[in-house]
Design a protein around this motif. Structure first.
Motif, PDB file in Angstrom:
ATOM      1  N   GLU A 247       0.812  -1.210   0.000  1.00  0.00           N
ATOM      2  CA  GLU A 247       0.000   0.000   0.000  1.00  0.00           C
ATOM      3  C   GLU A 247       0.850   1.266   0.000  1.00  0.00           C
ATOM      4  N   GLY A 248       2.176   1.103  -0.028  1.00  0.00           N
ATOM      5  CA  GLY A 248       3.060   2.260  -0.066  1.00  0.00           C
ATOM      6  C   GLY A 248       3.476   2.789   1.291  1.00  0.00           C
ATOM      7  N   MET A 249       3.183   2.044   2.349  1.00  0.00           N
ATOM      8  CA  MET A 249       3.581   2.462   3.689  1.00  0.00           C
ATOM      9  C   MET A 249       5.005   2.018   3.992  1.00  0.00           C
ATOM     10  N   GLY A 250       5.647   2.723   4.906  1.00  0.00           N
ATOM     11  CA  GLY A 250       6.918   2.269   5.442  1.00  0.00           C
ATOM     12  C   GLY A 250       6.669   1.300   6.584  1.00  0.00           C
ATOM     13  N   VAL A 251       7.527   0.294   6.724  1.00  0.00           N
ATOM     14  CA  VAL A 251       7.392  -0.687   7.803  1.00  0.00           C
ATOM     15  C   VAL A 251       8.730  -0.817   8.516  1.00  0.00           C
ATOM     16  N   MET A 252       8.707  -0.583   9.815  1.00  0.00           N
ATOM     17  CA  MET A 252       9.911  -0.683  10.631  1.00  0.00           C
ATOM     18  C   MET A 252       9.752  -1.841  11.605  1.00  0.00           C
ATOM     19  N   ALA A 253      10.747  -2.704  11.678  1.00  0.00           N
ATOM     20  CA  ALA A 253      10.743  -3.817  12.630  1.00  0.00           C
ATOM     21  C   ALA A 253      11.278  -3.335  13.960  1.00  0.00           C
ATOM     22  N   ILE A 254      10.533  -3.591  15.033  1.00  0.00           N
ATOM     23  CA  ILE A 254      10.915  -3.111  16.367  1.00  0.00           C
ATOM     24  C   ILE A 254      11.987  -4.019  16.961  1.00  0.00           C
ATOM     25  N   SER A 255      13.203  -3.531  17.036  1.00  0.00           N
ATOM     26  CA  SER A 255      14.320  -4.196  17.727  1.00  0.00           C
ATOM     27  C   SER A 255      14.348  -5.707  17.535  1.00  0.00           C
ATOM     28  N   PRO A 256      14.457  -6.186  16.300  1.00  0.00           N
ATOM     29  CA  PRO A 256      14.418  -7.645  16.089  1.00  0.00           C
ATOM     30  C   PRO A 256      15.594  -8.385  16.719  1.00  0.00           C
ATOM     31  N   ALA A 257      16.708  -7.698  16.977  1.00  0.00           N
ATOM     32  CA  ALA A 257      17.838  -8.366  17.630  1.00  0.00           C
ATOM     33  C   ALA A 257      17.544  -8.655  19.087  1.00  0.00           C
ATOM     34  N   ASP A 258      16.739  -7.801  19.723  1.00  0.00           N
ATOM     35  CA  ASP A 258      16.432  -7.949  21.145  1.00  0.00           C
ATOM     36  C   ASP A 258      15.095  -8.650  21.340  1.00  0.00           C
ATOM     37  N   LYS A 259      14.032  -8.079  20.780  1.00  0.00           N
ATOM     38  CA  LYS A 259      12.695  -8.662  20.942  1.00  0.00           C
ATOM     39  C   LYS A 259      12.607 -10.016  20.246  1.00  0.00           C
ATOM     40  N   GLY A 260      13.493 -10.274  19.280  1.00  0.00           N
ATOM     41  CA  GLY A 260      13.481 -11.535  18.555  1.00  0.00           C
ATOM     42  C   GLY A 260      14.250 -12.642  19.232  1.00  0.00           C
ATOM     43  N   GLY A 261      14.568 -12.476  20.519  1.00  0.00           N
ATOM     44  CA  GLY A 261      15.220 -13.547  21.254  1.00  0.00           C
ATOM     45  C   GLY A 261      16.654 -13.262  21.655  1.00  0.00           C
ATOM     46  N   LEU A 263      19.207 -12.101  20.066  1.00  0.00           N
ATOM     47  CA  LEU A 263      20.082 -12.774  19.105  1.00  0.00           C
ATOM     48  C   LEU A 263      21.521 -12.287  19.166  1.00  0.00           C
ATOM     49  N   TYR A 264      21.748 -11.149  19.791  1.00  0.00           N
ATOM     50  CA  TYR A 264      23.116 -10.645  19.959  1.00  0.00           C
ATOM     51  C   TYR A 264      23.881 -11.424  21.032  1.00  0.00           C
ATOM     52  N   ASP A 265      23.179 -12.249  21.821  1.00  0.00           N
ATOM     53  CA  ASP A 265      23.817 -13.065  22.865  1.00  0.00           C
ATOM     54  C   ASP A 265      23.222 -14.473  22.816  1.00  0.00           C
ATOM     55  N   PRO A 266      23.442 -15.194  21.708  1.00  0.00           N
ATOM     56  CA  PRO A 266      22.736 -16.461  21.492  1.00  0.00           C
ATOM     57  C   PRO A 266      23.342 -17.612  22.281  1.00  0.00           C
ATOM     58  N   PRO A 267      22.520 -18.585  22.671  1.00  0.00           N
ATOM     59  CA  PRO A 267      23.051 -19.809  23.282  1.00  0.00           C
ATOM     60  C   PRO A 267      23.761 -20.643  22.233  1.00  0.00           C
ATOM     61  N   ALA A 268      24.618 -21.549  22.692  1.00  0.00           N
ATOM     62  CA  ALA A 268      25.423 -22.368  21.788  1.00  0.00           C
ATOM     63  C   ALA A 268      24.548 -23.191  20.838  1.00  0.00           C
ATOM     64  N   GLN A 269      23.396 -23.669  21.333  1.00  0.00           N
ATOM     65  CA  GLN A 269      22.535 -24.497  20.496  1.00  0.00           C
ATOM     66  C   GLN A 269      21.995 -23.703  19.309  1.00  0.00           C
ATOM     67  N   LEU A 270      21.644 -22.439  19.543  1.00  0.00           N
ATOM     68  CA  LEU A 270      21.135 -21.608  18.455  1.00  0.00           C
ATOM     69  C   LEU A 270      22.237 -21.292  17.451  1.00  0.00           C
ATOM     70  N   VAL A 271      23.437 -21.068  17.944  1.00  0.00           N
ATOM     71  CA  VAL A 271      24.568 -20.831  17.041  1.00  0.00           C
ATOM     72  C   VAL A 271      24.762 -22.032  16.117  1.00  0.00           C
ATOM     73  N   ALA A 275      24.200 -22.192  11.830  1.00  0.00           N
ATOM     74  CA  ALA A 275      25.459 -22.284  11.092  1.00  0.00           C
ATOM     75  C   ALA A 275      25.210 -22.555   9.601  1.00  0.00           C
ATOM     76  N   PRO A 276      25.998 -21.939   8.730  1.00  0.00           N
ATOM     77  CA  PRO A 276      27.231 -21.193   8.973  1.00  0.00           C
ATOM     78  C   PRO A 276      27.025 -19.710   9.236  1.00  0.00           C
ATOM     79  N   PHE A 277      25.809 -19.283   9.494  1.00  0.00           N
ATOM     80  CA  PHE A 277      25.535 -17.872   9.739  1.00  0.00           C
ATOM     81  C   PHE A 277      25.380 -17.618  11.231  1.00  0.00           C
ATOM     82  N   ALA A 278      25.706 -16.414  11.654  1.00  0.00           N
ATOM     83  CA  ALA A 278      25.425 -16.007  13.027  1.00  0.00           C
ATOM     84  C   ALA A 278      23.919 -15.836  13.179  1.00  0.00           C
ATOM     85  N   PRO A 279      23.350 -16.184  14.333  1.00  0.00           N
ATOM     86  CA  PRO A 279      21.906 -16.011  14.517  1.00  0.00           C
ATOM     87  C   PRO A 279      21.423 -14.591  14.225  1.00  0.00           C
TER      88      PRO A 279
END
Length: 358
Positions: A247-261, A263-271, A275-279
């Motif tokens: 519809e032509g609107m802008g969409v901003m994701a609210i803090s996906p690194a934090d609110k998304g789990g 992800l900046y401090d992931p547990p070993a299992q998630l890493v 793989a081979p990408f960082a969470p």
């Protein structure tokens, strides 16, 4: 079919009863290729921020100025204006041109105003490229009226030391009372006057509310952009986001690194599962490949912006390796959790034991 109904039916549910993580679908008209690279390179650092060749990655944001793929949120670098200045300089070096702040973020607007004034002297080109978004808390019923709301907005402009705000968001359109205030009450008059008087370029909203409430807000045609909870592990609102983009609107994701789990401090299992990408890398790329306009990042120090720099132009579709990683992550979760894995079907809500499940 009405606009709200189209939001419900225009795309299949991203989180079906299977609980699988869907593959992000790019919005072709806003996608910028990554030149076939699996990862985007980190731009060269510039100690001063002056004269840096900034990345070209920009996406439309409603009817306003195009914004970078990442948005600097100012809710964390609040020790001093000097601390925020270091973060803003680092953001510029990494190609970020969109800064989000709010009166509710304590001294953030005041500090940012000081930083912007200094930046205009040190790096006038960098200052001219910046797009600024601030927020205004919603009222309820008669709530915040026209005169009071305009004074609150002018106070923000004074703290920011600017004559006009690029984007003004209703800060937390979270319930029916907030929605009524913004669409039919005093808030509707306030938002209209803010644009008419040239105090803001366009208006939008952020929301932690229900999908139905967000649908109504989007379908009202009163807003040019929205900020929503969108992330790799809970993509339920992606159909709403895609509809808003169409519809032509802008969409901003609210803090996906934090609110998304966190992800900046992931547990070993998630890493291991990513793989081979960082969470964090995979989480960001998932949303960028889906065409989301910009992702907010509340940095408290320059180092927090590393991935924003590496992915400054990474808005193309998921690469084959990224698609395999997303599928691998979903399969690992299904295998590990089995029938206990939450598929976001919401059949358990409201909880009969009154457990507050979000």
């Amino acid at each position: 079919m009405g606009r709200a109904e189209a939001a419900r039916h225009g795309s299949p549910s991203p989180a079906s009863n299977t609980g699988e993580i869907p593959t992000a679908e790019p919005v072709a008209e806003t996608a910028i290729p990554v030149d076939g690279a699996e990862r985007a390179p980190l731009p060269e650092a510039c100690p001063t921020g002056v004269g840096l060749q900034r990345p070209a990655g920009r996406r439309p944001f409603g009817g306003g100025k195009p914004v970078s793929l990442f948005t600097l949120g100012t809710m964390r670098a609040l020790e001093s204006s000097q601390a925020l200045e270091r973060v803003v300089d680092a953001a510029l070096e990494r190609g970020i041109n969109h800064i989000e702040t709010a009166p509710a973020y304590g001294p953030a607007e005041t500090f940012l105003g000081e930083v912007l004034a200094g930046l205009a002297e040190r790096d006038p080109i960098g200052r001219s490229e910046l797009v600024l978004t601030s927020k205004l808390l919603p009222g309820c019923g008669d709530g915040v009226g026209l005169a009071e709301g305009l004074e609150q907005l002018r106070a923000s402009l004074r703290r920011l030391r600017i004559p006009q705000l690029d984007n003004l968001a209703v800060h937390g359109l979270n319930n029916e009372a907030h929605l009524a205030w913004a669409l039919r009450g005093a808030g509707a008059e306030l938002l209209k006057a803010a644009v008419a008087e040239g105090l803001v370029g366009q208006v939008g909203f952020s929301s932690h509310g229900s999908n139905g409430l967000i649908e109504t807000a989007l379908a009202s045609a009163r807003f040019s952009f929205c900020s929503l909870h969108l992330h790799l592990f809970d993509p339920e609102r992606l159909p709403l986001a895609r509809w808003a983009l169409a519809e032509g609107m802008g969409v901003m994701a609210i803090s996906p690194a934090d609110k998304g789990g966190r992800l900046y401090d992931p547990p070993a299992q998630l890493v291991e599962d990513c793989a081979p990408f960082a969470p964090l890398e995979l989480g960001y790329r998932y949303l960028l490949a889906a065409g989301i306009s910009t992702l907010t990042l509340g940095a408290s120090r320059p180092e927090d912006l590393t991935w924003a720099g590496r992915l400054a132009n990474a808005s193309g579709p998921l690469t084959p390796a990224e698609r395999r990683a997303v599928a691998q992550l979903g399969a690992a979760g299904s295998q590990r959790l089995g029938m206990e894995r939450c598929g976001q079907c919401r059949a358990c809500l409201p909880c009969p034991s009154e457990v507050p499940i979000p």
